[in-house]
Write a protein that holds these residues in place. Structure first.
Motif, short mmCIF file in Angstrom:
data_model
loop_
_atom_site.label_atom_id
_atom_site.label_comp_id
_atom_site.label_asym_id
_atom_site.label_seq_id
_atom_site.Cartn_x
_atom_site.Cartn_y
_atom_site.Cartn_z
N UNK A 53 0.90 -1.07 -0.04
CA UNK A 53 -0.12 0.01 -0.18
C UNK A 53 0.80 1.26 0.04
N UNK A 54 2.03 1.21 0.80
CA UNK A 54 3.13 2.11 0.86
C UNK A 54 3.66 2.60 -0.51
N UNK A 55 3.84 1.62 -1.23
CA UNK A 55 4.55 1.93 -2.46
C UNK A 55 3.42 2.30 -3.66
N UNK A 56 2.32 1.82 -3.43
CA UNK A 56 1.14 2.34 -4.47
C UNK A 56 0.93 3.69 -4.16
N UNK A 57 0.83 4.11 -2.73
CA UNK A 57 0.79 5.33 -2.60
C UNK A 57 1.52 6.46 -2.93
N UNK A 58 2.87 6.16 -2.77
CA UNK A 58 3.97 6.94 -3.20
C UNK A 58 4.19 6.93 -4.59
N UNK A 59 3.96 6.23 -5.50
CA UNK A 59 4.33 6.03 -7.04
C UNK A 59 3.44 6.49 -7.88
N UNK A 60 3.20 7.54 -8.66
CA UNK A 60 2.11 7.95 -9.54
C UNK A 60 1.79 6.69 -10.44
N UNK A 61 2.82 6.08 -11.10
CA UNK A 61 2.57 4.96 -11.97
C UNK A 61 2.04 3.83 -11.50
N UNK A 62 2.11 3.46 -10.23
CA UNK A 62 1.32 2.28 -9.55
C UNK A 62 0.10 2.77 -9.54
N UNK A 63 -0.16 3.90 -9.05
CA UNK A 63 -1.54 4.61 -8.63
C UNK A 63 -2.42 4.66 -10.07
N UNK A 64 -1.80 4.65 -11.11
CA UNK A 64 -2.70 4.74 -12.41
C UNK A 64 -3.05 3.56 -12.85
N UNK A 65 -2.53 2.43 -12.59
CA UNK A 65 -2.98 1.19 -12.78
C UNK A 65 -4.30 0.77 -12.33
N UNK A 66 -5.21 0.28 -13.21
CA UNK A 66 -6.35 -0.06 -12.67
C UNK A 66 -6.81 -1.32 -11.82
N UNK A 67 -5.89 -2.17 -11.80
CA UNK A 67 -5.73 -3.28 -10.89
C UNK A 67 -4.48 -4.21 -10.96
N UNK A 68 -4.29 -4.89 -9.67
CA UNK A 68 -3.24 -5.70 -9.39
C UNK A 68 -3.76 -7.17 -9.41
N UNK A 69 -3.07 -8.24 -10.22
CA UNK A 69 -3.83 -9.58 -10.15
C UNK A 69 -3.04 -10.61 -10.15
N UNK A 70 -3.62 -11.72 -9.95
CA UNK A 70 -2.91 -12.96 -9.87
C UNK A 70 -3.83 -14.23 -9.94
N UNK A 71 -3.26 -15.40 -9.52
CA UNK A 71 -4.19 -16.81 -9.58
C UNK A 71 -3.93 -17.34 -8.28
N UNK A 72 -5.17 -17.94 -7.71
CA UNK A 72 -5.23 -18.67 -6.57
C UNK A 72 -5.71 -20.15 -6.73
N UNK A 73 -5.16 -21.06 -6.00
CA UNK A 73 -5.73 -22.36 -6.04
C UNK A 73 -6.45 -22.56 -5.02
#
Length: 467
Positions: free
Chosen positions: A351-371
């Protein structure tokens, strides 16, 4: 008829007195078969009943850690089953865990067999979570019955030398503090409560207990008194000895070692090719990269939508960390708890990195896969099926292979839970991430523009559900 009824009631009174009242009286005043007070001049014991509680127990643990104090927690089995992560934390931070029955019900109203089952059931939960068997027992309200006197000698019944009515809010923090300070001395076994949901207790009473306890710990520090576990006050074994005896020893078969070597080698190559970054460099677990989403439209429960072409952040677990957690975990529950705690510790960093970096804040989602189909909701995630196709099929084969290697139950687990091992996507809105996990970076989060159309998707590979 009246005389017969009176005689029956009289006999019932005699029997109940013989069964529970007299044994409790003898143990309380004469200390028969119980531990009530230590002999140390510099050490005392803080004991906490009725927990764990998801609101008050973590704050209590923080306070004990601040003053380097150790304590004993007599837990109720049904609460321990609901919050195994708190049981694990209590154990990991060096405190002693004892049994307080599976439900908070007096032994006076239960048959000997029922009491025995309650103790065994709670002890099994503690053992499954921590890998350590406990022999310490405190009956609810300190009421013993006749059969407690003849229980196995390895069960150590612990009462107390002082209690303060901290379960009642009307006592107030100031008066509670005065009562506790009055009894603060070497050898004392103090009875307190970190949960207020039992019969006769006030739900918010632990709040004033925490206020009073901080003052008491400050005074103990000034007087040179040390809060220790009950077994230490009794002269029991140390934490390190207990942990060494229960440290799991895992030897991998040759084919598993080869799979692990290829797996870890692939990760290094993947990190280098795609320039993955790490959320918590001091304890690498969560890695991520920015990319464009290519896939079917994904709609979350709160109305946020991810569509093909949206900028996203892809999140990955550290394979080395996953492997170490898997092969050193004692059980499925132990592995799950350790991964949950790791996520709780590292999501604030993300959350800290997302808050600090405009590039990360501009992304619409963070995603992955779970079993895993259950469990991630506790973090605030939304679960959605992967669309059928080559990616879904390949993910299923890949993750099953890895699970068979790192999971404590190995291929046996796969055969038992095949229907649940289906790859799924897990989503959380970005504002929920910042709200729930950005509390450690309040100043940074305050500068971040609200992103009402943002969302977070997080990969939680191989996290076993809690049964």
């Amino acid at each position: 008829m009246t005389t017969i009824l009176q005689s029956i009631l009289l006999w019932l009174l005699y029997l109940s007195s013989f069964y529970a009242f007299i044994p409790s009286l003898i143990s309380r005043f004469f200390g028969f078969r119980v531990f009530r007070r230590g002999k140390s001049d510099t050490q005392f014991a803080l004991t906490f009943d009725d927990g764990p509680d998801p609101h008050y127990t973590p704050r209590l643990l923080d306070l004990l850690r601040q003053y380097q104090a150790k304590a004993t927690f007599f837990v109720v089995g049904e609460h321990a089953a609901s919050h195994p992560e708190l049981i694990q934390r209590i154990h990991d931070e060096g405190h002693l865990i004892g049994i307080h029955n599976y439900i908070h019900k007096t032994n006076w109203l239960m048959r000997p067999r029922t009491v025995r089952d309650q103790i065994q059931r709670t002890g099994q939960i503690i053992h499954e979570v921590t890998g350590v068997k406990t022999c310490y027992y405190r009956p609810p309200w300190g009421i013993m019955n006749l059969f407690d006197f003849f229980s196995k000698k390895e069960r150590k019944i612990v009462l107390w030398s002082s209690m303060f009515e901290d379960w009642r809010s009307r006592v107030g923090a100031q008066r509670l503090t005065e009562r506790m300070l009055k009894e603060l001395r070497g050898g004392e076994v103090m009875l307190l409560h970190d949960r207020g949901t039992t019969l006769g207790a006030d739900a918010h009473a632990p709040e004033q207990m925490l206020q009073a306890l901080e003052v008491v710990l400050q005074e103990a520090e000034r007087l040179g008194l040390q809060s220790v576990r009950v077994d230490t006050l009794m002269g029991g074994i140390t934490v390190s000895e207990s942990q060494n005896k229960n440290q799991p020893q895992t030897t991998l078969k040759l084919w598993k070692r080869l799979v692990v070597a290829l797996w870890l080698g692939w990760e290094k190559l993947f990190h280098w090719v795609y320039h993955l970054r790490t959320a918590s460099p001091e304890d690498p677990m969560l890695h991520f990269r920015s990319r464009v989403y290519h896939g079917a439209r994904m709609e979350m429960s709160d109305g946020h939508v991810i569509q093909n072409g949206d900028p996203v952040i892809e999140l990955h677990f550290d394979n080395q960390k996953l492997f170490e957690l898997g092969v050193t975990s004692r059980s499925s529950m132990h592995l799950a708890i350790r991964m949950i705690r790791t996520m709780e510790q590292q999501l604030p960093d993300l959350a800290r990195m997302v808050a600090l970096e405009p590039e990360l804040r501009s992304a619409k989602a963070i995603y992955g896969v779970s079993m895993i189909n259950r469990g991630p909701e506790k973090f605030g995630f939304t679960i959605q099926d992967l669309p059928p196709g080559p990616f879904s099929a390949a993910s299923k084969v890949y993750l099953k292979l890895l699970l068979s290697v790192i999971h404590p139950a190995g291929t046996k687990r796969l055969k038992q839970r095949t229907e649940q091992l289906v790859p799924k996507m897990i989503a959380m809105p970005l504002d929920v991430l910042l709200e729930r996990y950005g509390q450690h970076t309040t100043q940074v989060a305050a500068t971040v523009e609200e992103s009402r159309d943002g969302s977070l998707l997080i990969e939680k590979e191989l996290l076993p559900e809690q049964n």
